[in-house]
Design an enzyme around this catalytic site. Structure first.
Site, mmCIF file in Angstrom:
data_model
loop_
_atom_site.group_PDB
_atom_site.id
_atom_site.type_symbol
_atom_site.label_atom_id
_atom_site.label_comp_id
_atom_site.label_asym_id
_atom_site.label_seq_id
_atom_site.Cartn_x
_atom_site.Cartn_y
_atom_site.Cartn_z
ATOM 1 N N HIS A 27 4.816 -9.349 -3.702
ATOM 2 C CA HIS A 27 4.192 -8.258 -4.466
ATOM 3 C C HIS A 27 4.141 -8.493 -5.979
ATOM 4 O O HIS A 27 4.467 -7.599 -6.769
ATOM 5 C CB HIS A 27 4.917 -6.940 -4.167
ATOM 6 N N HIS B 220 0.802 0.739 -2.148
ATOM 7 C CA HIS B 220 1.962 0.643 -1.253
ATOM 8 C C HIS B 220 2.544 2.022 -0.905
ATOM 9 O O HIS B 220 3.763 2.213 -0.901
ATOM 10 C CB HIS B 220 3.029 -0.248 -1.898
ATOM 11 N N GLU C 59 -1.277 -1.262 4.145
ATOM 12 C CA GLU C 59 -1.689 -1.908 2.898
ATOM 13 C C GLU C 59 -2.925 -2.767 3.150
ATOM 14 O O GLU C 59 -2.839 -3.821 3.765
ATOM 15 C CB GLU C 59 -0.550 -2.787 2.372
HETATM 16 C C1 GLA Z 1 6.188 -4.888 2.078
HETATM 17 C C2 GLA Z 1 6.730 -6.015 2.776
HETATM 18 C C3 GLA Z 1 7.995 -5.598 3.415
HETATM 19 C C4 GLA Z 1 8.914 -4.943 2.445
HETATM 20 C C5 GLA Z 1 8.205 -3.819 1.749
HETATM 21 C C6 GLA Z 1 9.059 -3.205 0.675
HETATM 22 O O1 GLA Z 1 5.142 -4.262 2.555
HETATM 23 O O2 GLA Z 1 5.854 -6.599 3.691
HETATM 24 O O3 GLA Z 1 8.608 -6.700 3.983
HETATM 25 O O4 GLA Z 1 9.331 -5.883 1.503
HETATM 26 O O5 GLA Z 1 7.032 -4.263 1.180
HETATM 27 O O6 GLA Z 1 10.327 -2.880 1.096
#
Ligand code: GLA
Length: 376
Positions: A137, A206, A341
Site C-alpha cells: 500500500h 480501503h 478494493e
Molecule cells: C490489505 C491487505 C491485507 C491487509 C490489509 C490491512 O488489503 O491485502 O493483507 O494488510 O490491507 O490490514
C-alpha cells in the site's frame, strides 16, 4: 392556434419546473469543518456530503472515508464503515504496527510489490518495506498518511496531492486528484493522475464495510463477477497464475455467505488467513461495470461496487483481532468488516503478463469506482 401555443408554453414551463426541481433535489449538501491537527500542527478538515438519508464524511488526512451513513430497509440509518471518531485515532493507527488503512486512499501502489523492487525503463527501483519482505500500500508513508489539499465541488469534494519524484521510492512527480461525490446512495470515487517521468500507479480506497453496522460480516452475502483469481504465496504475492474459481471457496459468481466456506481446508485460504486475494474481473469492456454485490439479509442493506479496473481485492478483515478500538471505543474483532478494493492486480510491475500499471510521462491516469448503496 393561440390556445395551442398557450398549452405548449404551459407544458414547456411545467417541464422546466420539473427539471429544475429534479436538479435541486439531486444537489448534495457539501459542508466542511476542522477535524483536528496533525502532530506537526497541519490542520485537517472533514467534508460532509449529505443527500437525504445518505451521508458520507471525508477527511483531508489520507482522503479517508470516515463514515458512510445509509438507511436499512426500514429507513433506520447506520454508519456502515469502520474507523475512528477522531483524527487522532486514524493518525495513531496509520503510523502504528497494526495499520489497517481504514477508509483511506491507497497509493502510489495499492497492494503488494514483491521485495519492494521493480524495474522500469531498464532501471531498478527499491521501495521501503513494510510488510515482511514486501512493500504494501505505498510503503510506510503512503497516500493514506498525508494531508491532501481539498476544495468543495458539486455534490462532493476534490482532493489533490503531489507525490514528489522519489517519494516512497517511486519515480516521477505524480499529481493526484481524487473526487468523491455523493448522489443519493451512490458514492463515486474518481481518481486522476499525471506524471513527469514513467512510473507505476495503482490507486484504491480501503474502506471496511459492515452493512449491519455491528457484529461480523460472515452472514453478508457476496457476489463477485469473476471466474478467476490470482493465487498467492506465503507473502501474499501472486504466483502469476490466473486460476479458475470453479469448485473452490473462491467461487462467488452466485451470491454466497462469506462465512460459508471461509474455514474450508483450502491452501489459499490458509495462506490468506481467510480471504485476502485479488479476483480477475470478468469484464465486457473498459467502462464502469458491476464487479461485486454485497448484501446483508438482516438489515436489507446492499452495496454494489462498479468499476473500470481489472481486479478487486476482497479482504475479509483477517488481521482484526479486537486490539484496535474503533468508533465508540468498540473493539474491532475478527471479520468485523470487509474490504472490496478495486485495483490493478498485486505486484503487477513484476508480472509483464498482468494488465500494466505503468503510467507514461505525460499520460493521464483516470479510473472510477462507485459504491452504490440501496436496500432490498
Ligand atoms: C490489505 C491487505 C491485507 C491487509 C490489509 C490491512 O488489503 O491485502 O493483507 O494488510 O490491507 O490490514
Amino acid at each position: 392556434m393561440g390556445n395551442a401555443r398557450i398549452l405548449r408554453d404551459v407544458i414547456i414551463s411545467g417541464l422546466c419546473l420539473a427539471l429544475l426541481s429534479m436538479a435541486m433535489e439531486a444537489t448534495t449538501k457539501v459542508t466542511s469543518q476542522p477535524f483536528g491537527k496533525m502532530p506537526d500542527g497541519t490542520p485537517v478538515e472533514i467534508f460532509t456530503l449529505g443527500d437525504g438519508a445518505y451521508e458520507a464524511r471525508i477527511a483531508t488526512y489520507g482522503g479517508v472515508l470516515v463514515s458512510m451513513k445509509t438507511p436499512d430497509r426500514n429507513g433506520k440509518v447506520t454508519d456502515v464503515v469502520l474507523g475512528f471518531d477522531d483524527l487522532a485515532g486514524f493518525v495513531r493507527n496509520f503510523n502504528g504496527t497494526s495499520d489497517a488503512y481504514f477508509g483511506a486512499i491507497i497509493g502510489r501502489y495499492a497492494n503488494r510489490i514483491a521485495h519492494g523492487t521493480f524495474a522500469l525503463d531498464g532501471r531498478k527501483y527499491s521501495l521501503p518495506l513494510n510488510n515482511g519482505e514486501n512493500s504494501l500500500h505505498g510503503g510506510p508513508r503512503g497516500f493514506n498518511n498525508v494531508v491532501w489539499k481539498a476544495k468543495p465541488i458539486a455534490n462532493g469534494v476534490e482532493l489533490t496531492y503531489l507525490s514528489k519524484d522519489g517519494e516512497a521510492g517511486y519515480p516521477g512527480n505524480l499529481t493526484v486528484t481524487v473526487r468523491y461525490t455523493l448522489t443519493k446512495g451512490d458514492l463515486r470515487i474518481e481518481y486522476s493522475a499525471t506524471t513527469d517521468k514513467d512510473t507505476v500507479v495503482n490507486l484504491t480506497n480501503h474502506s471496511y464495510f459492515n452493512l449491519a453496522g455491528d457484529g461480523d460480516i460472515l452472514n453478508h452475502q457476496l457476489t463477485l463477477h469473476a471466474s478467476r483469481f490470482t493465487p498467492v504465496d506465503a507473502g501474499l504475492i501472486p504466483t502469476g497464475e490466473l486460476k479458475s474459481v470453479d469448485s473452490t471457496p473462491f467461487d462467488f459468481r452466485k451470491a454466497t455467505a462469506i462465512g460459508a466456506r471461509i474455514n474450508a481446508d483450502d491452501q489459499q485460504l490458509h495462506l490468506g488467513h481467510g480471504y485476502d486475494h485479488n479476483w480477475v474481473l470478468d469484464r465486457k469492456g473498459s467502462d464502469l461495470e458491476e464487479a461485486a454485490e454485497l448484501y446483508d439479509p438482516r438489515s436489507g442493506r446492499m452495496l454494489k461496487v462498479l468499476t473500470d479496473q481489472p481486479g478487486i481485492q476482497f479482504y475479509s478483515g483477517n488481521f482484526l483481532d479486537g486490539s484496535i478500538k474503533g468508533k465508540g471505543g468498540k473493539p474491532y474483532a475478527l471479520h468485523a468488516g470487509l474490504c472490496l478494493e478495486t485495483q490493478h492486480f498485486p505486484d503487477s510491475p513484476n508480472h509483464p503478463d498482468f494488465p500494466s500499471a505503468e503510467l507514461k510521462a505525460g499520460a493521464h491516469y483516470h479510473t472510477v469506482t462507485v459504491f452504490s448503496f440501496s436496500t432490498r
